[in-house]
Design a protein around this motif. Structure first.
Motif, PDB file in Angstrom:
ATOM      1  N   HIS A 577       0.836  -1.241  -0.006  1.00  0.00           N
ATOM      2  CA  HIS A 577      -0.061  -0.011  -0.011  1.00  0.00           C
ATOM      3  C   HIS A 577       0.862   1.168  -0.105  1.00  0.00           C
ATOM      4  O   HIS A 577       1.865   1.339   0.734  1.00  0.00           O
ATOM      5  N   PRO A 578       0.683   2.167  -0.933  1.00  0.00           N
ATOM      6  CA  PRO A 578       1.507   3.421  -0.873  1.00  0.00           C
ATOM      7  C   PRO A 578       1.411   4.153   0.490  1.00  0.00           C
ATOM      8  O   PRO A 578       0.538   4.146   0.962  1.00  0.00           O
ATOM      9  N   SER A 579       2.574   4.497   0.949  1.00  0.00           N
ATOM     10  CA  SER A 579       2.962   5.112   2.114  1.00  0.00           C
ATOM     11  C   SER A 579       2.994   6.521   2.113  1.00  0.00           C
ATOM     12  O   SER A 579       3.891   6.861   1.449  1.00  0.00           O
ATOM     13  N   GLN A 580       2.017   7.540   2.702  1.00  0.00           N
ATOM     14  CA  GLN A 580       1.947   8.745   2.632  1.00  0.00           C
ATOM     15  C   GLN A 580       3.367   9.392   3.484  1.00  0.00           C
ATOM     16  O   GLN A 580       3.793  10.384   3.108  1.00  0.00           O
ATOM     17  N   LEU A 581       3.532   8.688   4.479  1.00  0.00           N
ATOM     18  CA  LEU A 581       4.619   8.961   5.268  1.00  0.00           C
ATOM     19  C   LEU A 581       5.995   8.919   4.389  1.00  0.00           C
ATOM     20  O   LEU A 581       6.822   9.783   4.486  1.00  0.00           O
ATOM     21  N   VAL A 582       6.298   7.872   3.786  1.00  0.00           N
ATOM     22  CA  VAL A 582       7.521   7.712   2.851  1.00  0.00           C
ATOM     23  C   VAL A 582       7.343   8.819   1.607  1.00  0.00           C
ATOM     24  O   VAL A 582       8.395   9.337   1.391  1.00  0.00           O
ATOM     25  N   ASN A 583       6.288   9.101   1.093  1.00  0.00           N
ATOM     26  CA  ASN A 583       6.127   9.942  -0.032  1.00  0.00           C
ATOM     27  C   ASN A 583       6.540  11.184   0.550  1.00  0.00           C
ATOM     28  O   ASN A 583       7.334  12.019  -0.183  1.00  0.00           O
ATOM     29  N   ASP A 584       6.078  11.581   1.665  1.00  0.00           N
ATOM     30  CA  ASP A 584       6.439  12.880   2.315  1.00  0.00           C
ATOM     31  C   ASP A 584       7.981  12.954   2.464  1.00  0.00           C
ATOM     32  O   ASP A 584       8.612  14.081   2.220  1.00  0.00           O
ATOM     33  N   MET A 585       8.302  11.874   2.888  1.00  0.00           N
ATOM     34  CA  MET A 585       9.851  11.923   3.304  1.00  0.00           C
ATOM     35  C   MET A 585      10.650  12.161   2.133  1.00  0.00           C
ATOM     36  O   MET A 585      11.711  12.686   1.919  1.00  0.00           O
ATOM     37  N   ILE A 586      10.413  11.592   0.991  1.00  0.00           N
ATOM     38  CA  ILE A 586      11.048  11.603  -0.452  1.00  0.00           C
ATOM     39  C   ILE A 586      10.951  13.143  -0.903  1.00  0.00           C
ATOM     40  O   ILE A 586      11.983  13.668  -1.323  1.00  0.00           O
ATOM     41  N   VAL A 587       9.813  13.654  -0.877  1.00  0.00           N
ATOM     42  CA  VAL A 587       9.576  14.926  -1.246  1.00  0.00           C
ATOM     43  C   VAL A 587      10.556  16.007  -0.286  1.00  0.00           C
ATOM     44  O   VAL A 587      11.196  16.972  -0.887  1.00  0.00           O
ATOM     45  N   GLN A 588      10.270  15.802   0.798  1.00  0.00           N
ATOM     46  CA  GLN A 588      11.143  16.697   1.734  1.00  0.00           C
ATOM     47  C   GLN A 588      12.680  16.366   1.460  1.00  0.00           C
ATOM     48  O   GLN A 588      13.500  17.409   1.786  1.00  0.00           O
ATOM     49  N   HIS A 589      13.054  15.140   1.205  1.00  0.00           N
ATOM     50  CA  HIS A 589      14.596  14.924   1.091  1.00  0.00           C
ATOM     51  C   HIS A 589      14.973  15.719  -0.258  1.00  0.00           C
ATOM     52  O   HIS A 589      16.200  16.247  -0.236  1.00  0.00           O
ATOM     53  N   SER A 590      14.223  15.888  -1.261  1.00  0.00           N
ATOM     54  CA  SER A 590      14.528  16.549  -2.423  1.00  0.00           C
ATOM     55  C   SER A 590      14.631  18.248  -1.857  1.00  0.00           C
ATOM     56  O   SER A 590      15.766  18.725  -2.595  1.00  0.00           O
ATOM     57  N   LYS A 591      13.701  18.594  -1.357  1.00  0.00           N
ATOM     58  CA  LYS A 591      13.921  20.056  -0.798  1.00  0.00           C
ATOM     59  C   LYS A 591      15.422  20.116  -0.031  1.00  0.00           C
ATOM     60  O   LYS A 591      16.240  20.943  -0.442  1.00  0.00           O
ATOM     61  N   ASP A 592      15.632  19.047   0.950  1.00  0.00           N
ATOM     62  CA  ASP A 592      16.687  19.417   1.655  1.00  0.00           C
ATOM     63  C   ASP A 592      18.151  19.064   0.962  1.00  0.00           C
ATOM     64  O   ASP A 592      19.048  19.945   1.230  1.00  0.00           O
ATOM     65  N   ILE A 593      18.147  18.601  -0.219  1.00  0.00           N
ATOM     66  CA  ILE A 593      19.290  18.567  -0.948  1.00  0.00           C
ATOM     67  C   ILE A 593      19.154  19.492  -2.144  1.00  0.00           C
ATOM     68  O   ILE A 593      20.131  19.412  -3.041  1.00  0.00           O
ATOM     69  N   GLY A 594      18.130  20.407  -2.221  1.00  0.00           N
ATOM     70  CA  GLY A 594      18.245  21.258  -3.017  1.00  0.00           C
ATOM     71  C   GLY A 594      17.842  21.024  -4.769  1.00  0.00           C
ATOM     72  O   GLY A 594      18.227  21.747  -5.695  1.00  0.00           O
ATOM     73  N   VAL A 595      17.161  20.059  -4.662  1.00  0.00           N
ATOM     74  CA  VAL A 595      16.631  19.535  -6.067  1.00  0.00           C
ATOM     75  C   VAL A 595      15.018  19.895  -6.494  1.00  0.00           C
ATOM     76  O   VAL A 595      14.293  19.468  -5.393  1.00  0.00           O
ATOM     77  N   GLU A 596      15.121  20.554  -7.449  1.00  0.00           N
ATOM     78  CA  GLU A 596      13.532  20.807  -7.973  1.00  0.00           C
ATOM     79  C   GLU A 596      12.960  19.561  -8.507  1.00  0.00           C
ATOM     80  O   GLU A 596      13.465  19.241  -9.682  1.00  0.00           O
ATOM     81  N   ARG A 597      11.920  19.210  -7.779  1.00  0.00           N
ATOM     82  CA  ARG A 597      11.227  18.028  -8.481  1.00  0.00           C
ATOM     83  C   ARG A 597      10.473  18.355  -9.863  1.00  0.00           C
ATOM     84  O   ARG A 597       9.907  19.487  -9.947  1.00  0.00           O
ATOM     85  N   ARG A 598      10.516  17.363 -10.490  1.00  0.00           N
ATOM     86  CA  ARG A 598       9.858  17.478 -11.919  1.00  0.00           C
ATOM     87  C   ARG A 598       9.271  16.224 -12.160  1.00  0.00           C
ATOM     88  O   ARG A 598       9.286  15.137 -11.798  1.00  0.00           O
ATOM     89  N   ALA A 599       8.366  16.441 -13.296  1.00  0.00           N
ATOM     90  CA  ALA A 599       7.401  15.041 -13.873  1.00  0.00           C
ATOM     91  C   ALA A 599       8.267  14.364 -14.603  1.00  0.00           C
ATOM     92  O   ALA A 599       9.000  14.757 -15.356  1.00  0.00           O
ATOM     93  N   ILE A 600       8.256  12.921 -14.305  1.00  0.00           N
ATOM     94  CA  ILE A 600       9.101  11.992 -14.816  1.00  0.00           C
ATOM     95  C   ILE A 600       8.455  11.150 -15.936  1.00  0.00           C
ATOM     96  O   ILE A 600       7.507  10.428 -15.066  1.00  0.00           O
ATOM     97  N   ALA A 601       8.696  11.035 -16.961  1.00  0.00           N
ATOM     98  CA  ALA A 601       7.855  10.102 -17.901  1.00  0.00           C
ATOM     99  C   ALA A 601       8.073   8.576 -17.600  1.00  0.00           C
ATOM    100  O   ALA A 601       9.525   8.426 -17.377  1.00  0.00           O
ATOM    101  N   ASP A 602       7.275   7.755 -17.845  1.00  0.00           N
ATOM    102  CA  ASP A 602       7.418   6.281 -17.640  1.00  0.00           C
ATOM    103  C   ASP A 602       8.619   5.916 -18.793  1.00  0.00           C
ATOM    104  O   ASP A 602       9.357   5.022 -18.267  1.00  0.00           O
ATOM    105  N   VAL A 603       8.608   6.379 -19.774  1.00  0.00           N
ATOM    106  CA  VAL A 603       9.788   5.817 -20.717  1.00  0.00           C
ATOM    107  C   VAL A 603      11.044   6.211 -20.236  1.00  0.00           C
ATOM    108  O   VAL A 603      11.950   5.474 -20.342  1.00  0.00           O
ATOM    109  N   GLU A 604      11.077   7.328 -19.525  1.00  0.00           N
ATOM    110  CA  GLU A 604      12.420   7.520 -18.849  1.00  0.00           C
ATOM    111  C   GLU A 604      12.957   6.873 -17.630  1.00  0.00           C
ATOM    112  O   GLU A 604      14.026   6.383 -17.648  1.00  0.00           O
ATOM    113  N   ILE A 605      11.752   6.231 -16.987  1.00  0.00           N
ATOM    114  CA  ILE A 605      12.108   5.559 -16.029  1.00  0.00           C
ATOM    115  C   ILE A 605      12.412   4.067 -16.350  1.00  0.00           C
ATOM    116  O   ILE A 605      13.351   3.548 -15.962  1.00  0.00           O
TER     117      ILE A 605
END
Length: 695
Positions: A577-605
């Motif tokens: 089950h997707p975890s809101q706690l983990v998703n929030d942690m991931i988003v916060q970590h991007s901020k902490d390391i100064g990375v602006e999050r972007r939309a990533i296409a499935d083909v890139e993944i």
């Protein structure tokens, strides 16, 4: 690679002779055509018996001629069958042991068929993404009926000859122990003067309301076929046997066969088929290399891996002793083994008496002395070099001379482990994959001093315990886990840049992986990777990793075993089950390391994950860690859930085209963490030459 010719009285006996399974290669086809024509032109011959030497009537096409001009050179299999079918004298197929694929199609071209019980009868072409291409879909329904024939063609599953006795496929199934050739010659003598000669092609397929049955079959097959087009094509060609005249049906079958030959799915399946056979061949270890006897085994460690390894030996009828350090750990491990067997019995996959027999082959001990006489011992303890050292020093002290000392290490230096003993030539890596009693892959790690007889024994043992053995040289992570590390690095970088675990998993699962990287990590245990990254920080501090996985582990979210990992898990179920706690942690970590999050296409993944495997695989290949690109593919097909219909990472790269793969890698090298995308020199060279990894 011939067909032997003898005459017994008034009956000519033509014996296909192309070991090991009388494959219908060009030389054998030519010899068989010559023999049939010779018998037909001899006035003293009244009938012909066609059989196979050794351990098969015929296994069908000669795999050594797959994808070569010889497969289509005259006389083709179609021509051979036509010569048999048009012969003016009766031809009796005398079938034993194996009669599959083109071998069965040849038998169906004969006027009569007799068999011994126990012969495996099959049209297995669907397993190679194909359908029978020499009349099998048109003739088999005429002797077995529409329903039974369709089932055999769509599944490719062998049926024992005695179960087909009483059908028009066989004119007689002889009692066990019958001299087949003598009985077939006698049968041929009895029918020598019968005219007109019976031909399968002249029979009709009788079935009430065939269209209703066929439509139901289409829907059922479509639901189970997944990405493979062959099963549904099999239904359509078998359907032609009752909707078209025979010759039209043959033409339709041929068209569908040639179409399937060109599909990427069939090419991938044929590649995997050949790759599995190639994996057991090591250039400097001849097939006649002496092997050591493995009549008893031991396993050090009764945990999940150790117990699973022990079950492999028991399943093969080899007595095995499990060594543990405490009675509590030993009892727990033995109880798990019993529970695993009991669950298999409950599922109807194993008879209760068989389960008890296998459980009886597994014993436990707390003493190294009790395993001293084993022919092989497999260490399955914690992935720590100091722990391994303690175990191997004790094994070196107690194990009998000639015993094989194997380590289940997944990443550590096997040469260092071998150096803990006074017999490094006896040491080899046997890397099983969890659950070890289920997963097909066995990575066989060849140390610098591993004896050739030890390697040959390990390859033979892999077959005995029904594993696909793939040989690897020594490096950190060997083939599978070394490549997996780059795959996971990209997965974690994707989280930093804008993706979430469920998006990454969904994209790669739609590509065809059995499980995405985050669900896989939760299943394996996130603490395993955490331990490896800690070791990397000391040994290779220059390698950059995302810190996201470490943050997860610092919260004690080790996966399914703790009820929380990249996903949340509810008591009593394995659903992620997707975890809101983990998703929030991931988003916060991007901020902490100064990375602006972007939309990533499935083909890139998909590209970043798969091409990371390909690039590291190319390095492994060039270094000689893997013997051939197809070995890498076998590792990923049988151990890591890579989609079978794509043939493995290296074959998939060939399918995409190496210039395109290289272009994508260079593009990602210009992005964040570009240092992870240094193109492998072998990839660059092959792309420039217009070549592929697989030949």
């Amino acid at each position: 690679m011939s067909a032997d010719y003898t005459v017994q009285g008034s009956v000519a006996v033509v014996t296909l002779n192309n070991p090991p399974v009388n494959g219908l290669g060009l030389a054998t086809r030519s010899a068989a055509v010559d023999a049939i024509r010779r018998a037909e032109s001899d006035d003293a011959v009244k009938a012909i018996v066609l059989t196979g030497a050794g351990k098969a009537f015929s296994g069908g096409a000669d795999i050594r001629e797959f994808n070569s001009p010889k497969a289509l050179t005259e006389p083709t299999l179609h021509t051979l069958i036509r010569v048999v079918e048009d012969c003016s004298k009766p031809v009796v197929a005398a079938i034993h042991t194996v009669c599959m694929g083109g071998g069965l199609e040849l038998a169906l071209g004969c006027n009569y068929r007799v068999a011994l019980p126990g012969a495996q009868i099959a049209l297995p072409e669907v397993k190679l993404g194909l359908l029978p291409g020499a009349g099998g879909t048109q003739r088999l329904p005429r002797v077995l009926g529409l329903e039974m024939a369709l089932n055999m063609v769509v599944t490719g599953t062998p049926v024992l000859s005695e179960k087909l006795a009483g059908t028009a496929l066989f004119d007689e199934v002889f009692p066990p122990g019958t001299d087949l050739v003598a009985a077939a010659v006698a049968f041929a003598g009895r029918v020598a003067d019968v005219r007109p000669l019976p031909r399968v092609r002249d029979r009709q397929v009788g079935y009430p309301n065939p269209e209703g049955f066929l439509q139901a079959s289409r829907e059922q097959v479509k639901a189970m076929a997944g990405p493979f087009p062959a099963p549904l094509a099999c239904v359509e060609t078998v359907a032609a046997s009752c909707t078209m005249p025979f010759e039209d049906g043959l033409k339709f079958e041929r068209e569908r066969f040639l179409h399937l030959m060109q599909t990427p799915e069939s090419k991938a399946l044929r590649h995997a088929f050949m790759a599995e056979r190639a994996a057991s061949k090591v250039p400097d270890v001849p097939s006649d290399t002496p092997t050591r006897s493995i009549a008893s085994a031991a396993v050090v460690g009764a945990g999940t891996m150790g117990g699973g390894i022990a079950m492999n030996f028991a399943n093969a009828g080899i007595p095995v002793t499990i060594l543990e350090t405490t009675q509590e750990a030993l009892d727990k491990g033995m109880a798990t083994i019993r529970k695993n067997y009991e669950n298999t019995v409950k599922k109807g996959k194993l008879a209760p008496e068989k389960a008890e027999q296998r459980i009886g082959l597994v014993t436990g001990t707390l003493s190294y002395q009790d395993i001293a006489r084993a022919d092989i011992v497999v260490e399955a303890v914690f992935e720590d070099l100091q722990v391994k050292e303690s175990v191997f020093r004790q094994l070196d002290a107690v194990m009998k001379p000639g015993a094989i000392l194997a380590s289940n290490t997944s990443t550590l230096d096997l040469n260092r482990i071998a150096a803990f003993t006074g017999r490094p030539h006896d040491v080899i890596g046997l890397h099983f994959f969890s659950p070890a009693n289920v997963m097909k892959l066995l990575e066989i790690v060849r140390g610098g001093e591993t004896g050739k007889d030890v390697l040959a024994t390990a390859l033979a043992l892999a077959k005995k315990i029904r594993k696909t053995g793939v040989v690897s040289g020594v490096c950190d992570g060997f083939i599978g886990n070394r490549m997996l590390e780059q795959y996971l690095r990209q997965a974690y970088f994707l989280l930093d840049e804008g993706a979430l675990p469920q998006q990454v998993d969904a994209a790669i699962e739609r590509f065809g992986f059995a499980m995405g990287p985050f669900r896989m990590s939760d299943l394996a245990g996130n603490d395993v990777g955490w331990y490896i990254r800690k070791r990397r920080a000391v040994e290779s501090p220059h390698i950059a990793y995302s810190k996201t996985a470490d943050l997860l582990c610092e919260q004690g979210r080790f996966g399914q075993k703790t009820g929380a990992g990249w996903y949340d898990y509810r008591a009593g179920e394995r659903k992620a089950h997707p975890s809101q706690l983990v998703n929030d942690m991931i988003v916060q970590h991007s901020k902490d390391i100064g990375v602006e999050r972007r939309a990533i296409a499935d083909v890139e993944i998909v590209e970043r994950l798969v091409f990371a495997l390909v690039n590291e695989g190319a390095k492994i290949l060039e270094e000689g860690i893997a013997l051939r690109a197809s070995d890498i593919d076998m590792v990923y097909l049988t151990g890591y859930g890579f989609p079978l219909h794509r043939g493995g990472p290296m074959f998939y790269a060939d399918t995409v085209g190496l210039p395109k793969v290289l272009e994508a890698i260079r593009s990602y090298a210009r992005g964040r963490h570009g240092e992870a995308w240094t193109p492998a020199p072998l990839l660059e060279r092959l792309a420039a030459e217009g070549k592929g990894f697989n030949g």
